[in-house]
Each structure stands twice: as C-alpha cells, then as structure tokens.
Design a protein around this motif. Structure first.
Motif, PDB file in Angstrom:
ATOM      1  N   UNK A 290       1.222  -1.097  -0.327  1.00  0.00           N
ATOM      2  CA  UNK A 290       0.423   0.212  -0.251  1.00  0.00           C
ATOM      3  C   UNK A 290       1.352   1.114  -0.136  1.00  0.00           C
ATOM      4  N   UNK A 291       0.561   2.152  -1.092  1.00  0.00           N
ATOM      5  CA  UNK A 291       0.655   3.897  -0.858  1.00  0.00           C
ATOM      6  C   UNK A 291       0.242   4.737  -0.639  1.00  0.00           C
ATOM      7  N   UNK A 292       0.216   5.761  -0.102  1.00  0.00           N
ATOM      8  CA  UNK A 292      -0.303   6.837   0.131  1.00  0.00           C
ATOM      9  C   UNK A 292      -0.159   7.639  -1.565  1.00  0.00           C
ATOM     10  N   UNK A 293      -1.132   9.129  -1.079  1.00  0.00           N
ATOM     11  CA  UNK A 293      -0.824   9.821  -3.080  1.00  0.00           C
ATOM     12  C   UNK A 293       0.309  10.089  -3.314  1.00  0.00           C
ATOM     13  N   UNK A 294       1.226  10.879  -2.628  1.00  0.00           N
ATOM     14  CA  UNK A 294       2.451  10.844  -2.422  1.00  0.00           C
ATOM     15  C   UNK A 294       3.924   9.964  -2.622  1.00  0.00           C
ATOM     16  N   UNK A 295       2.960   8.838  -2.675  1.00  0.00           N
ATOM     17  CA  UNK A 295       3.740   7.463  -3.055  1.00  0.00           C
ATOM     18  C   UNK A 295       3.332   6.916  -4.368  1.00  0.00           C
ATOM     19  N   UNK A 296       2.621   7.191  -5.249  1.00  0.00           N
ATOM     20  CA  UNK A 296       1.840   6.766  -6.816  1.00  0.00           C
ATOM     21  C   UNK A 296       4.140   6.398  -7.559  1.00  0.00           C
ATOM     22  N   UNK A 297       4.367   7.022  -7.352  1.00  0.00           N
ATOM     23  CA  UNK A 297       5.844   6.657  -8.313  1.00  0.00           C
ATOM     24  C   UNK A 297       5.903   5.685  -7.613  1.00  0.00           C
ATOM     25  N   UNK A 298       6.175   5.694  -6.550  1.00  0.00           N
ATOM     26  CA  UNK A 298       7.251   4.326  -6.033  1.00  0.00           C
ATOM     27  C   UNK A 298       6.184   3.401  -6.460  1.00  0.00           C
ATOM     28  N   UNK A 299       4.742   3.555  -6.615  1.00  0.00           N
ATOM     29  CA  UNK A 299       3.283   2.074  -6.621  1.00  0.00           C
ATOM     30  C   UNK A 299       3.739   2.026  -8.314  1.00  0.00           C
ATOM     31  N   UNK A 300       3.955   2.790  -9.048  1.00  0.00           N
ATOM     32  CA  UNK A 300       4.476   2.585 -10.606  1.00  0.00           C
ATOM     33  C   UNK A 300       5.785   1.591 -10.523  1.00  0.00           C
ATOM     34  N   UNK A 301       7.189   2.038  -9.907  1.00  0.00           N
ATOM     35  CA  UNK A 301       7.833   1.561 -10.290  1.00  0.00           C
ATOM     36  C   UNK A 301       7.479   0.538  -9.954  1.00  0.00           C
ATOM     37  N   UNK A 302       7.071   0.052  -9.024  1.00  0.00           N
ATOM     38  CA  UNK A 302       6.781  -1.435  -8.580  1.00  0.00           C
ATOM     39  C   UNK A 302       5.351  -2.782  -9.399  1.00  0.00           C
ATOM     40  N   UNK A 303       4.724  -1.697 -10.196  1.00  0.00           N
ATOM     41  CA  UNK A 303       4.195  -2.481 -11.468  1.00  0.00           C
ATOM     42  C   UNK A 303       5.043  -2.402 -12.975  1.00  0.00           C
ATOM     43  N   UNK A 304       5.869  -1.630 -12.707  1.00  0.00           N
ATOM     44  CA  UNK A 304       6.604  -1.300 -13.592  1.00  0.00           C
ATOM     45  C   UNK A 304       7.970  -2.813 -13.982  1.00  0.00           C
ATOM     46  N   UNK A 305       8.357  -3.163 -12.453  1.00  0.00           N
ATOM     47  CA  UNK A 305       9.028  -4.196 -12.556  1.00  0.00           C
ATOM     48  C   UNK A 305       8.766  -5.243 -12.645  1.00  0.00           C
ATOM     49  N   UNK A 306       7.402  -5.544 -13.416  1.00  0.00           N
ATOM     50  CA  UNK A 306       6.814  -7.054 -12.959  1.00  0.00           C
ATOM     51  C   UNK A 306       7.141  -8.322 -12.116  1.00  0.00           C
ATOM     52  N   UNK A 307       7.431  -7.589 -11.234  1.00  0.00           N
ATOM     53  CA  UNK A 307       8.045  -9.245 -10.392  1.00  0.00           C
ATOM     54  C   UNK A 307       6.914  -9.188  -8.889  1.00  0.00           C
ATOM     55  N   UNK A 308       6.468  -8.159  -8.383  1.00  0.00           N
ATOM     56  CA  UNK A 308       4.982  -8.225  -7.724  1.00  0.00           C
ATOM     57  C   UNK A 308       3.898  -8.679  -7.734  1.00  0.00           C
ATOM     58  N   UNK A 309       3.600  -9.929  -7.387  1.00  0.00           N
ATOM     59  CA  UNK A 309       2.475 -11.104  -7.320  1.00  0.00           C
ATOM     60  C   UNK A 309       1.199 -10.080  -5.904  1.00  0.00           C
ATOM     61  N   UNK A 310      -0.003 -10.070  -6.868  1.00  0.00           N
ATOM     62  CA  UNK A 310      -0.569  -9.328  -5.892  1.00  0.00           C
ATOM     63  C   UNK A 310      -0.948  -7.475  -6.487  1.00  0.00           C
ATOM     64  N   UNK A 311      -2.156  -7.584  -5.394  1.00  0.00           N
ATOM     65  CA  UNK A 311      -2.258  -5.841  -6.012  1.00  0.00           C
ATOM     66  C   UNK A 311      -1.426  -4.643  -5.134  1.00  0.00           C
ATOM     67  N   UNK A 312      -1.068  -4.242  -5.586  1.00  0.00           N
ATOM     68  CA  UNK A 312      -0.723  -2.262  -5.460  1.00  0.00           C
ATOM     69  C   UNK A 312      -1.661  -2.042  -4.923  1.00  0.00           C
ATOM     70  N   UNK A 313      -1.754  -0.979  -3.748  1.00  0.00           N
ATOM     71  CA  UNK A 313      -3.441   0.129  -3.707  1.00  0.00           C
ATOM     72  C   UNK A 313      -2.596   0.639  -2.480  1.00  0.00           C
ATOM     73  N   UNK A 314      -2.701   1.761  -4.060  1.00  0.00           N
ATOM     74  CA  UNK A 314      -3.321   3.184  -3.205  1.00  0.00           C
ATOM     75  C   UNK A 314      -3.933   3.704  -2.199  1.00  0.00           C
ATOM     76  N   UNK A 315      -4.032   4.696  -0.880  1.00  0.00           N
ATOM     77  CA  UNK A 315      -4.859   4.396   0.073  1.00  0.00           C
ATOM     78  C   UNK A 315      -4.257   6.265   0.456  1.00  0.00           C
ATOM     79  N   UNK A 316      -5.667   6.867   0.490  1.00  0.00           N
ATOM     80  CA  UNK A 316      -6.198   8.380   0.506  1.00  0.00           C
ATOM     81  C   UNK A 316      -6.384   8.554   1.983  1.00  0.00           C
TER      82      UNK A 316
END
Length: 316
Positions: A290-316
């Motif tokens: 999980x990431x806050x609104x200021x962590x969207x970039x980090x979440x995008x990086x994790x998604x781009x890596x293709x190594x994440x299993x499960x869902x990345x989620x933004x919480x506000x």
C-alpha cells in the motif's frame, strides 16, 4: 480535494504531482465516492505515457487510477441505486482520461458501482475491480465464468489452460475458473508454483519444453485457453482441442485463430457478482503493498518491474 495528477504525458514519474484540485461534480446518474483505496494497474502508467491517446481523449491535468473502493458521500439527480454512507467499489474508467481515483474523491457512473464485499478489506476491495472484471470477461468469452450458485457451474468436467496464472489478472482468473468447477492448469515462473497450487491450479513452467509438459498433463488437450501474457499462440494451438474456445487480453491476433480478443468494460452488475463470490469465500485478493498519494510513483515503479505478485493499492 488532495490528489495525485500529471499535466503532460511522461514515460517516467517526472510528471506526477500531489496537491489540491477542485472536487468532482456529480452528474445525473453518478455517485461521488470518498476514496478509501484504489488499486494500481499497469494501464495507469501506460496511460500516463500516452499509450491510449489514439483511443481516448485526454484532458489535463489527469488524475490516474481506474479502481476504487470507498464510501458514497453524494449522489447525482435521479440516482436511487445508492445513498450517502453506502460502502462501494467500482471500475471507474471513463470516456475521457481526466478524473481518476488516486484522489480523495471521485465521481463514477452508478452503473459501474457495486456494493463492497464485507469479506474484503478496503485495500482488497480497491484492488479487485479492473483485474477481476478482466478475468471474468475472459472466462465469459470461453464459456467458463462462474455463477453465484456453487451447485450450477459451467466448468464441471472441463480443463482450462491459463497463460500467466500468477499475474495481476491471472490470479483472479485461476480462482474464478476454479469457482466455475473447472480443472485449471496455469503457466508461471517456478517461483510462483506453490502459490498457484494454493489457489487450486496445476502449475507449468514457461520456456523450453512447455508444450511437452502440458501434453503430459492433458494428453487429449484442453477445453479452453485464456491468455494474459501474449505471444503464446503456438503453445495454445498445440494443446487446445480442435474447435475449442480461446481468448486473450494481450494478443489481438488471437482472432486470426478463431479466438476472442477481450477488452474489459465497467459493469456494476458483474462487479457485484465478484463481490458475492468474495463473500462466499470463493474469491480473494492478495495485497502486495500500500502507498499514500505521495507514493504513486513508487507504486508505478513496483508495477513496471513485473515482479509483484498481488495488488498494489493507493490509500488516501
């Protein structure tokens, strides 16, 4: 409201900004949702890079995000389906790329909204809509979508091959195919085999010898194939029974082999079915981070890596 946005296309995170933007207006037939959680999908950063510019008009600044779970705070005129205080989720894609879900508030057409499953947390519900609906639509295309009644399932006695069973959509497809009563064989890297076994699938490794490994498991061929990775038509043709259905969300050329190319649509009724399956214990959502609104970039990086299993989620 506070939101993450960008005011031009970018292939990296350099355009992302966090700040105040106007609250969304609530049109007739729409609901205003206070965002509790919003799933991250690869399409979010691909849209930011301009990948869908030929298909969808864009109005900057853009708030990314198409998944949401939260509470209704207001409804537009003639919207009796929902009321303030309802806990809901939605696949919130719109005809114009502009007002997404990585924000404190989002307005969504009522027809795209469904009740939040009580069995899922906010984060789990926020990660379900886009990927879950994509998996459901792909299984519908091959006649193996589950129903709410566990005694009446179309997959009984059938075997389905799912290419990319441990990916962000594939993990839902595996569960839904199992909920439909089908035997599930899923391709994945070796590190995800135990995970797939836990979901009820029989895992098969990608790469050299893949066709032979599949033929060992299903000498007579499989009854359907669903593809979430692309570039696997040769494998599909080699193990699919003659005339059996196939569908892909990743390879439009599947139509040249008689298959269906699938593009998901917002659909509150189908999303409600996924919620019913979750409440019945037949579908779950793994949250990878999980990431806050200021962590969207980090979440995008994790998604781009293709190594994440499960869902990345933004919480506000």
């Amino acid at each position: 409201m506070r939101a993450t946005s960008y005011d031009h296309y970018a292939k990296d995170n350099s355009a992302l900004r966090v700040g105040e933007l106007p609250d969304p207006k609530v049109a007739p037939g729409a609901v205003l949702i206070k965002v509790r959680a919003a799933g991250v999908n690869p399409v979010d950063w691909k849209v930011m890079a301009g990948a869908l510019d030929a298909l969808l008009d864009t109005v900057f600044p853009v708030i990314p995000g198409w998944d949401v779970a939260g509470e209704v705070v207001a409804v537009g005129p003639d919207t009796p389906e929902f009321a303030a205080g309802d806990k809901v989720m939605a696949y919130a894609r719109k005809d114009v790329v502009h007002g997404g879900t990585f924000a404190e508030l989002v307005a969504v057409a009522a027809e795209a909204v469904a009740p939040k499953p009580t069995a899922l947390s906010w984060e789990q519900a926020g990660g379900l809509p886009l990927a879950g609906l994509t998996a459901l639509r792909a299984l519908q295309a091959v006649g193996l979508a589950p129903t709410a009644d566990p005694q009446q399932q179309p997959g009984a006695g059938k075997t389905v091959l799912i290419h990319g069973g441990a990916g962000g959509v594939g993990l839902f497809a595996v569960q839904l195919a199992r909920a439909a009563g089908a035997r599930v064989i899923a391709t994945a890297s070796e590190r995800n085999h135990d995970y797939l076994r836990g979901l009820g699938a029989e895992p098969v490794s990608y790469g050299d010898g893949e066709i032979e490994r599949l033929r060992t498991l299903v000498p007579d061929g499989v009854d359907a194939v669903v593809d979430f990775v692309g570039g696997v038509l040769d494998v599909t043709v080699a193990v699919l029974k003659p005339g059996a259905p196939q569908a892909s969300v990743a390879d439009p050329t599947v139509t040249q082999k008689g298959g269906r190319y699938v593009w998901v649509r917002p659909n509150g009724r189908e999303l409600a079915l996924l919620g019913e399956l979750a409440d019945a214990g037949r579908l779950t959502v793994e949250v990878a981070g999980t990431f806050g609104l200021d962590g969207v970039g980090a979440a995008f990086d994790a998604s781009r890596s293709g190594r994440t299993r499960g869902k990345l989620v933004i919480v506000s």
